[in-house]
Design a protein around this motif. Structure first.
Motif, short mmCIF file in Angstrom:
data_model
loop_
_atom_site.label_atom_id
_atom_site.label_comp_id
_atom_site.label_asym_id
_atom_site.label_seq_id
_atom_site.Cartn_x
_atom_site.Cartn_y
_atom_site.Cartn_z
N THR A 1 14.65 1.39 4.46
CA THR A 1 13.72 2.15 5.29
C THR A 1 12.73 2.93 4.44
N VAL A 2 13.23 3.61 3.41
CA VAL A 2 12.37 4.41 2.54
C VAL A 2 11.41 3.50 1.77
N ALA A 3 11.91 2.38 1.26
CA ALA A 3 11.07 1.47 0.48
C ALA A 3 9.93 0.91 1.32
N HIS A 4 10.23 0.50 2.56
CA HIS A 4 9.19 -0.05 3.42
C HIS A 4 8.20 1.03 3.87
N ALA A 5 8.68 2.24 4.07
CA ALA A 5 7.79 3.35 4.42
C ALA A 5 6.85 3.66 3.25
N LEU A 6 7.40 3.63 2.03
CA LEU A 6 6.58 3.85 0.85
C LEU A 6 5.54 2.74 0.72
N ALA A 7 5.95 1.50 0.93
CA ALA A 7 5.02 0.37 0.86
C ALA A 7 3.89 0.54 1.87
N ALA A 8 4.22 0.92 3.09
CA ALA A 8 3.20 1.10 4.12
C ALA A 8 2.22 2.23 3.74
N ALA A 9 2.76 3.32 3.19
CA ALA A 9 1.90 4.44 2.79
C ALA A 9 0.97 4.03 1.65
N LEU A 10 1.49 3.25 0.70
CA LEU A 10 0.66 2.80 -0.41
C LEU A 10 -0.42 1.84 0.06
N ARG A 11 -0.06 0.93 0.97
CA ARG A 11 -1.06 -0.01 1.50
C ARG A 11 -2.15 0.74 2.25
N ALA A 12 -1.78 1.82 2.93
CA ALA A 12 -2.77 2.61 3.66
C ALA A 12 -3.76 3.26 2.69
N ARG A 13 -3.38 3.38 1.43
CA ARG A 13 -4.26 3.95 0.40
C ARG A 13 -4.87 2.84 -0.45
N ASP A 14 -4.94 1.62 0.11
CA ASP A 14 -5.56 0.47 -0.55
C ASP A 14 -4.87 0.01 -1.82
N CYS A 15 -3.56 0.17 -1.88
CA CYS A 15 -2.79 -0.37 -2.99
C CYS A 15 -2.29 -1.77 -2.63
N ARG A 16 -2.20 -2.63 -3.64
CA ARG A 16 -1.57 -3.93 -3.44
C ARG A 16 -0.09 -3.71 -3.67
N VAL A 17 0.73 -4.10 -2.72
CA VAL A 17 2.16 -3.82 -2.80
C VAL A 17 2.95 -5.10 -2.66
N TRP A 18 3.86 -5.32 -3.62
CA TRP A 18 4.85 -6.39 -3.52
C TRP A 18 6.19 -5.68 -3.39
N ILE A 19 7.02 -6.18 -2.49
CA ILE A 19 8.30 -5.52 -2.25
C ILE A 19 9.42 -6.56 -2.31
N ASP A 20 10.50 -6.19 -2.99
CA ASP A 20 11.65 -7.10 -3.13
C ASP A 20 12.92 -6.31 -2.95
#
Length: 195
Positions: A176-195
């Motif tokens: 949950t925390v990892a996906h929330a972090l990924a969503a927040a980073l994407r909202a700031r125009d970061c490219r995010v890969w998650i595994d």
């Protein structure tokens, strides 16, 4: 495990350019100092090299029970910003000074790891100092994490944001925390890969 993120001037988080290797090297350096140094030799090292000292950082680290020597080293090292070339150079000078003194004693697990992580961060050991031989670039980081061919076609049709690239690797219980972090980073125009 979440990625190493560094605060920026605007308060937004950004990944370290070398994937956090240099930050890990600083942590390993503190571990090496706890293995074989006294508080006096830690003070002498950093004072001789002109480091400032932050007693508040030392107190915070002591409250976290990391050990007196590691806390003392943090009090010096955390007065610098590892993203700034001059500060990074001063940290490398401190590491080089001590690693030269320690030699190649194989009993120190942290020292062997420090050498490996500094190599990952682009530094080579010359028997007297760590020399910067390469720096990760945006292109080399992108090439190292290139998507499979099918995903590459999708990426061309729907280009990724131009911001920094972040890879998030996490334990199952942190989903949950990892996906929330990924969503927040994407909202700031970061490219995010998650595994």
């Amino acid at each position: 495990m979440l990625p190493v993120l560094l605060p920026t001037v605007e308060g937004v988080v950004a990944p370290d350019r070398d994937g956090g290797a240099f930050i890990r090297a600083i942590s390993l350096f503190k571990d090496c100092l706890t293995d074989g140094e006294t508080l006096r030799t830690i003070d002498n090292l950093f004072i001789d090299l002109g480091f400032d000292f932050d007693a508040g950082v030392e107190q915070r680290e002591n409250e976290r029970a990391v050990g007196q020597r590691r806390a003392r080293a943090a009090g010096y090292l955390e007065t610098l910003d590892a993203r700034l070339p001059d500060d990074r150079s001063r940290i490398v000078d401190a590491m080089s000074t001590k690693v030269t003194e320690w030699g190649d004693d194989p009993k120190w697990e942290h020292l062997a790891r420090l050498h490996r992580v500094m190599k990952t961060a682009g530094y080579e050991w010359t028997d007297t100092e760590f020399l910067l031989v390469s720096t990760p670039t945006e292109d080399s980081m992108r090439a190292a994490s290139a998507p499979p061919l099918a995903a590459a076609t999708e990426a061309r049709e729907h280009p990724a944001p131009i911001g920094p690239a972040v890879f998030i690797s996490y334990a199952h219980e942190d989903d949950t925390v990892a996906h929330a972090l990924a969503a927040a980073l994407r909202a700031r125009d970061c490219r995010v890969w998650i595994d």
